[in-house]
Design a protein around this motif. Sequence first.
Motif, PDB file in Angstrom:
ATOM      1  N   ASN A 355      -0.817  13.623  58.031  1.00 50.51           N
ATOM      2  CA  ASN A 355      -0.732  12.608  56.971  1.00 50.51           C
ATOM      3  C   ASN A 355      -1.674  11.441  57.283  1.00 50.51           C
ATOM      4  O   ASN A 355      -1.343  10.271  57.104  1.00 50.51           O
ATOM      5  N   LEU A 356      -2.867  11.792  57.766  1.00 53.93           N
ATOM      6  CA  LEU A 356      -3.723  10.767  58.373  1.00 53.93           C
ATOM      7  C   LEU A 356      -4.364   9.823  57.358  1.00 53.93           C
ATOM      8  O   LEU A 356      -4.747   8.702  57.707  1.00 53.93           O
ATOM      9  N   GLU A 359      -1.781   7.275  56.812  1.00 54.78           N
ATOM     10  CA  GLU A 359      -1.675   6.516  58.067  1.00 54.78           C
ATOM     11  C   GLU A 359      -2.813   5.499  58.201  1.00 54.78           C
ATOM     12  O   GLU A 359      -2.632   4.393  58.690  1.00 54.78           O
ATOM     13  N   SER A 360      -3.997   5.921  57.761  1.00 54.49           N
ATOM     14  CA  SER A 360      -5.145   5.009  57.823  1.00 54.49           C
ATOM     15  C   SER A 360      -4.885   3.785  56.942  1.00 54.49           C
ATOM     16  O   SER A 360      -5.161   2.651  57.330  1.00 54.49           O
ATOM     17  N   ARG A 362      -1.946   2.589  56.024  1.00 57.08           N
ATOM     18  CA  ARG A 362      -0.856   1.777  56.586  1.00 57.08           C
ATOM     19  C   ARG A 362      -1.336   0.971  57.801  1.00 57.08           C
ATOM     20  O   ARG A 362      -1.156  -0.234  57.877  1.00 57.08           O
ATOM     21  N   LYS A 363      -2.019   1.662  58.719  1.00 55.87           N
ATOM     22  CA  LYS A 363      -2.471   0.962  59.927  1.00 55.87           C
ATOM     23  C   LYS A 363      -3.578  -0.027  59.591  1.00 55.87           C
ATOM     24  O   LYS A 363      -3.764  -1.043  60.271  1.00 55.87           O
ATOM     25  N   THR A 438      -5.261   8.535  64.356  1.00 58.57           N
ATOM     26  CA  THR A 438      -4.029   8.897  65.058  1.00 58.57           C
ATOM     27  C   THR A 438      -3.540   7.802  65.996  1.00 58.57           C
ATOM     28  O   THR A 438      -2.486   7.951  66.623  1.00 58.57           O
ATOM     29  N   ASP A 441       0.488   2.469  66.616  1.00 59.69           N
ATOM     30  CA  ASP A 441       0.452   1.051  66.210  1.00 59.69           C
ATOM     31  C   ASP A 441       0.312   0.131  67.429  1.00 59.69           C
ATOM     32  O   ASP A 441      -0.433  -0.838  67.415  1.00 59.69           O
TER      33      ASP A 441
END
Length: 459
Positions: A355-356, A359-360, A362-363, A438, A441
């Motif tokens: 789910n990268l 994730e990108s 979100r991060k 990856t 956090d």
Amino acid sequence: MKYQLSQTPVDVPPVSTKYRNIETAIPAPETVKVLRDLERYESRSMHGQLPIVWDRAEDFQVYDACGNCWIDFTATIFVANAGHANPHIVSALKKTIDHQLLHTYTFVHETRASFLKKLIETTPGQFEKAFLLSAGTEATECALKLMRMHGQTISPTKLGIVSFQGAMHGRTMGAEMLKGDPHQSAWIGHRDPNMHHLPFPYPWVAQDSSDKNYDWEKHFERDMRALEANGLNFDNIAGFIIESYLGWGAIFYPAAYIQALAAFAEERNCLITFDEIQGGFGRTGKLFVYQHYDVEPDLLCLGKALSGSLPLSAVIGSQKIMDLPEFGSMSSTHSANPLCCAAGLANLEAIESGNLIAESKRKGRILHRHLGELKKKYADRISWVFGTGLLAGVLFKNPETAEPDGFFASRVCEKAMQKGLLLVHTGRESIKIGPPLTIPDEALEEGIGVLKESIEELN
Ligand SMILES: Cc1ncc(COP(=O)(O)O)c(C=O)c1O
């Protein structure tokens, strides 16, 4: 003045945290021989990067052979989006090697079909076919050829290519011509009269860049009229090629500008290629960068994070455009190699299963919140922070003159390296940040903390 990154080991305070370890002088004295050998035996044109010698890289960390470990904010220039040595990619490569199929030229192998099917299924509907290559620069050359071939189906004089001054599309002849930089393309010795360059619409070009009502559509029209006054016949434009953001600073185009360009292209039957070699595959929190501009390109150039590892690039587009070249007329010896295709397939699967892309995004919010605070704190040092998702460009200025300060940017990279953080050293007034998507956090926040410390100590 350019800052020279020294290859001489410097004694630095030791660092030992969960994610970083610095226990020798940097670069580690035992690795200097490797640096010296390269200085002696390799063209200097490959040099200028931070002087550490990579021994291995795993997920978001890079190690030398002397016990030092860095948090990586480079992803090897946005290749390792799925993490260095992603286990799924490594396993696919091992299987291919053990199966004893290393090369097939253009003979067919099954992984090539599986990878292409996955690639086309992963990308939006207008992309129906792909052509595989090895380097990004080959992909942009290929897109150039396809745009001109398409133009010529309409008129023999429809050969014009419009690109952006300063955009990076690679180092081969066509790619350097696209850049429109008189110094870098001086070696070519002639100017292609069918290559035209628009000035990049930098945010500071608008008289007051905070003016949300600045008319970027008019701006585009004005710049096109300037090209016309210089001899460009709009009917002869085969296509536009757009580096999806300006690489050295992660500088995006105003969406209204790109939308005006797309409307112009549609009206005049010109193709649009986005060069997604750097920004594609989740880097900006979307699959592709062009999706931030709400336009529909005809062709995409892909590379880097397409395989997350081995040399693999591609051009994708509609069947009509991709099938313009005759049978066998665009093959390349190493392209679509079984190992590269296996890496590409496993990489796309890893991006999906991890789910990268989400994730990108979100991060990226974490990253940009911190960078926003940093910009406020060092308002006289940091002129701009650009980017979105796990991509950022931080531009520095001289606090006294407010001029771009490449010297300071290089020193920040060097200082961060000595503290266990790798940043992208651009050699300009910017640093770039692009960790593997990856990265946990906690490691992301630790890396940002190191960047803060480095700026603080040097300011
Ligand atoms: C946007 C863009 N296009 C093209 C290229 C060239 O790719 P390669 O170095 O694989 O030839 C690069 C490389 O940095 C790039 O960033």
